[in-house]
Design a protein around this motif. Structure first.
Motif, PDB file in Angstrom:
ATOM      1  N   ALA A  71     -13.274  16.435  34.130  1.00 49.22           N
ATOM      2  CA  ALA A  71     -14.523  16.919  34.728  1.00 49.22           C
ATOM      3  C   ALA A  71     -15.712  16.544  33.849  1.00 49.22           C
ATOM      4  CB  ALA A  71     -14.463  18.430  34.939  1.00 49.22           C
ATOM      5  N   GLN A  72     -15.549  16.669  32.534  1.00 47.37           N
ATOM      6  CA  GLN A  72     -16.632  16.296  31.621  1.00 47.37           C
ATOM      7  C   GLN A  72     -16.912  14.797  31.692  1.00 47.37           C
ATOM      8  OE1 GLN A  72     -18.712  18.372  29.639  1.00 47.37           O
ATOM      9  NE2 GLN A  72     -19.806  16.423  29.714  1.00 47.37           N
ATOM     10  N   LYS A  73     -15.859  13.998  31.780  1.00 43.50           N
ATOM     11  CA  LYS A  73     -16.046  12.539  31.910  1.00 43.50           C
ATOM     12  C   LYS A  73     -16.777  12.207  33.210  1.00 43.50           C
ATOM     13  CE  LYS A  73     -12.111  11.114  29.078  1.00 43.50           C
ATOM     14  NZ  LYS A  73     -10.785  10.464  29.083  1.00 43.50           N
ATOM     15  N   ALA A  74     -16.444  12.917  34.284  1.00 41.39           N
ATOM     16  CA  ALA A  74     -17.130  12.701  35.563  1.00 41.39           C
ATOM     17  C   ALA A  74     -18.602  13.091  35.440  1.00 41.39           C
ATOM     18  CB  ALA A  74     -16.450  13.494  36.672  1.00 41.39           C
ATOM     19  N   MET A  75     -18.872  14.217  34.770  1.00 43.60           N
ATOM     20  CA  MET A  75     -20.258  14.634  34.557  1.00 43.60           C
ATOM     21  C   MET A  75     -21.026  13.573  33.782  1.00 43.60           C
ATOM     22  SD  MET A  75     -20.077  18.691  33.647  1.00 43.60           S
ATOM     23  CE  MET A  75     -21.807  18.800  33.268  1.00 43.60           C
ATOM     24  N   ASP A  76     -20.389  13.023  32.754  1.00 42.33           N
ATOM     25  CA  ASP A  76     -21.038  11.986  31.953  1.00 42.33           C
ATOM     26  C   ASP A  76     -21.377  10.766  32.803  1.00 42.33           C
ATOM     27  OD1 ASP A  76     -20.740  13.668  29.764  1.00 42.33           O
ATOM     28  OD2 ASP A  76     -19.009  12.592  28.952  1.00 42.33           O
ATOM     29  N   GLU A  77     -20.468  10.390  33.709  1.00 40.38           N
ATOM     30  CA  GLU A  77     -20.719   9.240  34.590  1.00 40.38           C
ATOM     31  C   GLU A  77     -21.859   9.523  35.565  1.00 40.38           C
ATOM     32  OE1 GLU A  77     -19.589   6.197  34.443  1.00 40.38           O
ATOM     33  OE2 GLU A  77     -18.011   6.510  32.964  1.00 40.38           O
ATOM     34  N   VAL A  78     -21.858  10.719  36.141  1.00 35.66           N
ATOM     35  CA  VAL A  78     -22.926  11.073  37.086  1.00 35.66           C
ATOM     36  C   VAL A  78     -24.264  11.110  36.357  1.00 35.66           C
ATOM     37  CG1 VAL A  78     -23.833  12.885  38.601  1.00 35.66           C
ATOM     38  CG2 VAL A  78     -21.408  12.292  38.687  1.00 35.66           C
ATOM     39  N   LEU A  79     -24.274  11.700  35.177  1.00 35.78           N
ATOM     40  CA  LEU A  79     -25.503  11.762  34.399  1.00 35.78           C
ATOM     41  C   LEU A  79     -25.983  10.361  34.029  1.00 35.78           C
ATOM     42  CD1 LEU A  79     -27.540  13.700  33.231  1.00 35.78           C
ATOM     43  CD2 LEU A  79     -26.150  13.844  31.169  1.00 35.78           C
ATOM     44  N   ALA A  80     -25.073   9.478  33.639  1.00 38.64           N
ATOM     45  CA  ALA A  80     -25.442   8.097  33.320  1.00 38.64           C
ATOM     46  C   ALA A  80     -26.024   7.401  34.553  1.00 38.64           C
ATOM     47  CB  ALA A  80     -24.234   7.318  32.793  1.00 38.64           C
ATOM     48  N   ALA A  81     -25.439   7.661  35.715  1.00 37.80           N
ATOM     49  CA  ALA A  81     -25.952   7.067  36.955  1.00 37.80           C
ATOM     50  C   ALA A  81     -27.363   7.551  37.240  1.00 37.80           C
ATOM     51  CB  ALA A  81     -25.026   7.413  38.121  1.00 37.80           C
ATOM     52  N   LEU A  82     -27.583   8.851  37.120  1.00 39.16           N
ATOM     53  CA  LEU A  82     -28.902   9.417  37.396  1.00 39.16           C
ATOM     54  C   LEU A  82     -29.929   8.964  36.373  1.00 39.16           C
ATOM     55  CD1 LEU A  82     -27.853  13.013  38.445  1.00 39.16           C
ATOM     56  CD2 LEU A  82     -28.878  11.270  39.907  1.00 39.16           C
ATOM     57  N   GLU A  83     -29.557   8.978  35.110  1.00 40.04           N
ATOM     58  CA  GLU A  83     -30.495   8.557  34.073  1.00 40.04           C
ATOM     59  C   GLU A  83     -30.805   7.071  34.202  1.00 40.04           C
ATOM     60  OE1 GLU A  83     -28.639   9.971  30.483  1.00 40.04           O
ATOM     61  OE2 GLU A  83     -29.620  11.928  30.670  1.00 40.04           O
ATOM     62  N   GLY A  84     -29.824   6.280  34.662  1.00 40.78           N
ATOM     63  CA  GLY A  84     -30.056   4.862  34.904  1.00 40.78           C
ATOM     64  C   GLY A  84     -31.074   4.613  36.010  1.00 40.78           C
ATOM     65  N   GLU A  85     -31.267   5.618  36.844  1.00 39.53           N
ATOM     66  CA  GLU A  85     -32.248   5.533  37.926  1.00 39.53           C
ATOM     67  C   GLU A  85     -33.561   6.221  37.550  1.00 39.53           C
ATOM     68  OE1 GLU A  85     -31.806   3.832  40.822  1.00 39.53           O
ATOM     69  OE2 GLU A  85     -29.956   3.157  39.873  1.00 39.53           O
ATOM     70  N   GLY A  86     -33.671   6.642  36.293  1.00 33.40           N
ATOM     71  CA  GLY A  86     -34.914   7.252  35.833  1.00 33.40           C
ATOM     72  C   GLY A  86     -34.965   8.759  35.942  1.00 33.40           C
ATOM     73  N   TRP A  87     -33.861   9.400  36.291  1.00 30.27           N
ATOM     74  CA  TRP A  87     -33.838  10.862  36.413  1.00 30.27           C
ATOM     75  C   TRP A  87     -33.883  11.463  35.031  1.00 30.27           C
ATOM     76  CZ3 TRP A  87     -29.611  14.709  36.097  1.00 30.27           C
ATOM     77  CH2 TRP A  87     -29.939  15.915  36.716  1.00 30.27           C
ATOM     78  N   LYS A  88     -34.757  12.427  34.828  1.00 26.62           N
ATOM     79  CA  LYS A  88     -34.923  13.019  33.519  1.00 26.62           C
ATOM     80  C   LYS A  88     -34.515  14.487  33.491  1.00 26.62           C
ATOM     81  CE  LYS A  88     -38.398   9.771  31.957  1.00 26.62           C
ATOM     82  NZ  LYS A  88     -37.723   8.707  32.551  1.00 26.62           N
ATOM     83  N   GLY A  89     -33.814  14.946  34.490  1.00 29.75           N
ATOM     84  CA  GLY A  89     -33.332  16.324  34.462  1.00 29.75           C
ATOM     85  C   GLY A  89     -34.040  17.159  35.487  1.00 29.75           C
ATOM     86  N   PRO A  90     -33.869  18.422  35.496  1.00 31.54           N
ATOM     87  CA  PRO A  90     -33.134  19.198  34.505  1.00 31.54           C
ATOM     88  C   PRO A  90     -31.643  18.938  34.597  1.00 31.54           C
ATOM     89  CG  PRO A  90     -33.685  20.599  36.362  1.00 31.54           C
ATOM     90  CD  PRO A  90     -34.333  19.248  36.617  1.00 31.54           C
ATOM     91  N   HIS A  91     -30.949  19.205  33.534  1.00 33.04           N
ATOM     92  CA  HIS A  91     -29.513  18.948  33.515  1.00 33.04           C
ATOM     93  C   HIS A  91     -28.714  20.147  33.994  1.00 33.04           C
ATOM     94  CE1 HIS A  91     -30.001  15.392  30.564  1.00 33.04           C
ATOM     95  NE2 HIS A  91     -30.575  15.199  31.713  1.00 33.04           N
ATOM     96  N   HIS A  92     -29.387  21.138  34.518  1.00 31.47           N
ATOM     97  CA  HIS A  92     -28.706  22.233  35.202  1.00 31.47           C
ATOM     98  C   HIS A  92     -29.414  22.412  36.538  1.00 31.47           C
ATOM     99  CE1 HIS A  92     -26.427  25.841  35.854  1.00 31.47           C
ATOM    100  NE2 HIS A  92     -27.529  26.398  36.274  1.00 31.47           N
ATOM    101  N   LEU A  93     -28.650  22.443  37.596  1.00 31.12           N
ATOM    102  CA  LEU A  93     -29.230  22.545  38.928  1.00 31.12           C
ATOM    103  C   LEU A  93     -28.887  23.890  39.543  1.00 31.12           C
ATOM    104  CD1 LEU A  93     -28.228  18.981  40.100  1.00 31.12           C
ATOM    105  CD2 LEU A  93     -30.412  19.731  39.182  1.00 31.12           C
ATOM    106  N   ALA A  94     -29.687  24.299  40.491  1.00 29.04           N
ATOM    107  CA  ALA A  94     -29.461  25.576  41.158  1.00 29.04           C
ATOM    108  C   ALA A  94     -28.179  25.540  41.974  1.00 29.04           C
ATOM    109  CB  ALA A  94     -30.646  25.898  42.067  1.00 29.04           C
ATOM    110  N   PRO A  95     -27.471  26.673  42.056  1.00 24.83           N
ATOM    111  CA  PRO A  95     -26.223  26.700  42.822  1.00 24.83           C
ATOM    112  C   PRO A  95     -26.459  26.482  44.313  1.00 24.83           C
ATOM    113  CG  PRO A  95     -26.772  28.892  41.993  1.00 24.83           C
ATOM    114  CD  PRO A  95     -27.796  27.945  41.436  1.00 24.83           C
ATOM    115  N   GLY A  96     -25.432  25.982  44.960  1.00 33.86           N
ATOM    116  CA  GLY A  96     -25.494  25.759  46.402  1.00 33.86           C
ATOM    117  C   GLY A  96     -25.061  26.994  47.171  1.00 33.86           C
ATOM    118  N   ASP A  97     -25.212  26.952  48.475  1.00 33.67           N
ATOM    119  CA  ASP A  97     -24.858  28.087  49.313  1.00 33.67           C
ATOM    120  C   ASP A  97     -23.379  28.124  49.675  1.00 33.67           C
ATOM    121  OD1 ASP A  97     -27.506  28.883  49.384  1.00 33.67           O
ATOM    122  OD2 ASP A  97     -27.941  27.698  51.185  1.00 33.67           O
TER     123      ASP A  97
END
Length: 158
Positions: A71-97
């Motif tokens: 799960a941590q490796k998957a998070m790292d990949e997703v974060l790398a994908a988002l940061e590669g697109e210029g996303w700067k966070g926040p690194h915690h998102l609101a929960p879904g419904d």
């Protein structure tokens, strides 16, 4: 006449370029709410997975720790994908419904909730239309491995 036309075209091109430079920064100022929604949702679900697996009271034959690592490796990949697109966070998102409540599972609630969030993360990753330079595909592989480990962990105690 040709010279006047060339000057006129150059002026129009310069005006368009200046106007475009005002528009492009405005896209970045909208915030990240509208950008990469599937990846952001996947990241949130993976954060929930991490929380649930860390809260689990048993090791489930070593499968809980393996699922946590994936799960941590998957998070790292997703974060790398988002940061590669210029996303700067926040690194915690609101929960879904769609999150199950804590009392929904009679036994091994953390593992069941982790499984739910892993399945949601996989769904979001698969619904993303972008490849993110291979990061999305790597994230899916790690999520699938984490799902496998959670299921095997649950099977070891049920």
């Amino acid at each position: 006449m040709k010279r006047n036309m060339s000057i006129g075209l150059a002026a129009v091109a310069a005006l368009a370029l200046v106007s475009w430079s005002w528009v492009v920064p405005a896209w970045g100022d909208e915030g990240d709410k509208e950008h990469h929604p599937e990846m952001r949702k996947a990241f949130h679900h993976l954060q929930q997975v991490k929380h649930e697996l860390e809260a689990a009271k048993h090791n489930y034959g070593g499968h809980r720790e393996k699922a946590l690592t994936d799960a941590q490796k998957a998070m790292d990949e997703v974060l790398a994908a988002l940061e590669g697109e210029g996303w700067k966070g926040p690194h915690h998102l609101a929960p879904g419904d769609d999150e199950p409540g804590p009392g929904e599972y009679k036994h091994h609630g953390e593992m069941h909730r982790a499984l739910h969030h892993l399945q949601q993360a996989k769904r979001e990753l698969e619904h993303s239309s972008r490849h993110y330079h291979g990061h999305r595909a790597e994230a899916v592989k790690h999520v699938e491995r984490a799902i496998k480990h959670v299921k095997e962990g649950l099977a070891s105690v049920e």
